[in-house]
Write an enzyme that holds these catalytic residues in place. Sequence first.
Site, PDB file in Angstrom:
ATOM      1  CG  ASN A 123       4.823   2.396   3.327  1.00 27.08           C
ATOM      2  OD1 ASN A 123       5.057   3.024   4.293  1.00 27.08           O
ATOM      3  ND2 ASN A 123       5.247   1.503   2.677  1.00 27.08           N
ATOM      4  CD1 TRP A 124       2.073   8.388   4.731  1.00 29.55           C
ATOM      5  CD2 TRP A 124       2.915   9.919   6.163  1.00 29.55           C
ATOM      6  NE1 TRP A 124       1.087   9.099   5.032  1.00 29.55           N
ATOM      7  CE2 TRP A 124       1.636  10.010   5.973  1.00 29.55           C
ATOM      8  CE3 TRP A 124       3.604  10.474   7.297  1.00 29.55           C
ATOM      9  CZ2 TRP A 124       0.917  11.007   6.660  1.00 29.55           C
ATOM     10  CZ3 TRP A 124       2.801  11.665   7.776  1.00 29.55           C
ATOM     11  CH2 TRP A 124       1.325  11.947   7.790  1.00 29.55           C
ATOM     12  CE  LYS A 125       7.260   3.156   0.043  1.00 28.11           C
ATOM     13  NZ  LYS A 125       7.772   2.644  -1.402  1.00 28.11           N
ATOM     14  CG  HIS A 185       6.816  -2.595   1.973  1.00 29.78           C
ATOM     15  ND1 HIS A 185       8.133  -2.366   1.082  1.00 29.78           N
ATOM     16  CD2 HIS A 185       6.033  -1.932   1.377  1.00 29.78           C
ATOM     17  CE1 HIS A 185       7.791  -1.344   0.255  1.00 29.78           C
ATOM     18  NE2 HIS A 185       6.572  -1.090   0.602  1.00 29.78           N
ATOM     19  CD  GLU A 231      10.382   0.413  -0.003  1.00 29.98           C
ATOM     20  OE1 GLU A 231      10.152   0.953   1.065  1.00 29.98           O
ATOM     21  OE2 GLU A 231       9.964   0.728  -1.101  1.00 29.98           O
ATOM     22  CD  GLU A 242       3.215  -2.796  -1.734  1.00 26.53           C
ATOM     23  OE1 GLU A 242       2.704  -1.908  -1.867  1.00 26.53           O
ATOM     24  OE2 GLU A 242       4.119  -3.169  -1.024  1.00 26.53           O
ATOM     25  N   GLY A 266       7.252   2.421  -6.692  1.00 30.51           N
ATOM     26  CA  GLY A 266       8.369   3.559  -6.548  1.00 30.51           C
ATOM     27  C   GLY A 266       9.078   3.681  -8.040  1.00 30.51           C
ATOM     28  CB  SER A 280       3.556   3.073  -9.731  1.00 29.83           C
ATOM     29  OG  SER A 280       4.833   2.983  -9.374  1.00 29.83           O
ATOM     30  N   GLY A 323       2.340   4.352  -1.720  1.00 30.85           N
ATOM     31  CA  GLY A 323       3.552   4.839  -1.292  1.00 30.85           C
ATOM     32  C   GLY A 323       3.776   6.251  -1.842  1.00 30.85           C
ATOM     33  N   GLY A 324       4.414   6.618  -2.660  1.00 30.92           N
ATOM     34  CA  GLY A 324       4.704   8.004  -2.925  1.00 30.92           C
ATOM     35  C   GLY A 324       3.420   9.158  -2.965  1.00 30.92           C
TER      36      GLY A 324
END
Length: 274
Positions: free
Chosen positions: A31-33, A119, A121, A191, A197, A237, A258-259
């Site tokens: 997930n590049w966001k 998600h 976010e 999640e 993150g 993470s 993610g990251g």
Amino acid sequence: MQIGNCLFAHLLICQFCYPMSTSRKKIAAGNWKMNTTLPEAQELFEAIVRMLPDVSHSTSVVVAPPYPFIPVASKLFRNQNNLFMAAQNCSSEEMGAFTGEVSAEMLRSLAVQYVILGHSERRKYFNETGDVIYRKLALSLKYSLRPICCVGESLKQREAGEQKDVVREQLEETAFMFDARQVGKIVIAYEPVWAIGTGKTATPEQAQDMHAHIRTLLTDRYGKEAAEGISILYGGSCNSRNAAELFKCKDIDGGLIGGASLKAEEFIAIAQSL
Ligand code: PEP
């Protein structure tokens, strides 16, 4: 004209290789966001395609770039059997006067196969409720997209020991609204919000405990065979150093990353741990 024809042929092929099998898939989803510019995205897509042969054919590698870069990746991802395109969201409305929205049908017409929904976010910054997520799930399924339905508790809820009830309630108002045939097309991502993150990963024990809980809920509702066929991903993470320990767990079928998905080597190393 030629590009149009190619895209059409690709879409037709995709209708038949829609990832719908009942056997449980191993999935590494990135997930590049809201990250990358077009040149950066292009470079990352190319690196992933280049390194893909290092990943087992039985692992599905799913990439969710920002919407505008999806057509760029679609061309590069063509003919890659275990590489799939995802969107990070879709509209809860089907079509019409909803400025700025992107529909499930539009995504399908771009040969997108997966869509991340619910998600944390989106829940937190865009006030997405269970009902909104349910409507997105329904439209995704209608247009043959495979939803990755995210659930997870906050730190406060975990500290209060409420995590299993929270996740059950989130599932009841989203994925569990569907019948066995439809739920079989949904991927669930656990999640924990406190792990997203933050660099604070759930331990394999914490993650497995929740994944087993989700699998039990699925079994109670849909039966053992259906529950055993549904992939449950861990997200929060996850990186190349902790992925293998997490993925060893019986009910963890992959990761939503993610990251760490913004670096091709790191993302591919995670996919290799499956
Ligand atoms: C995510 O946003 O889904 C996620 C898991 O992020 P990160 O890997 O950066 O914690």
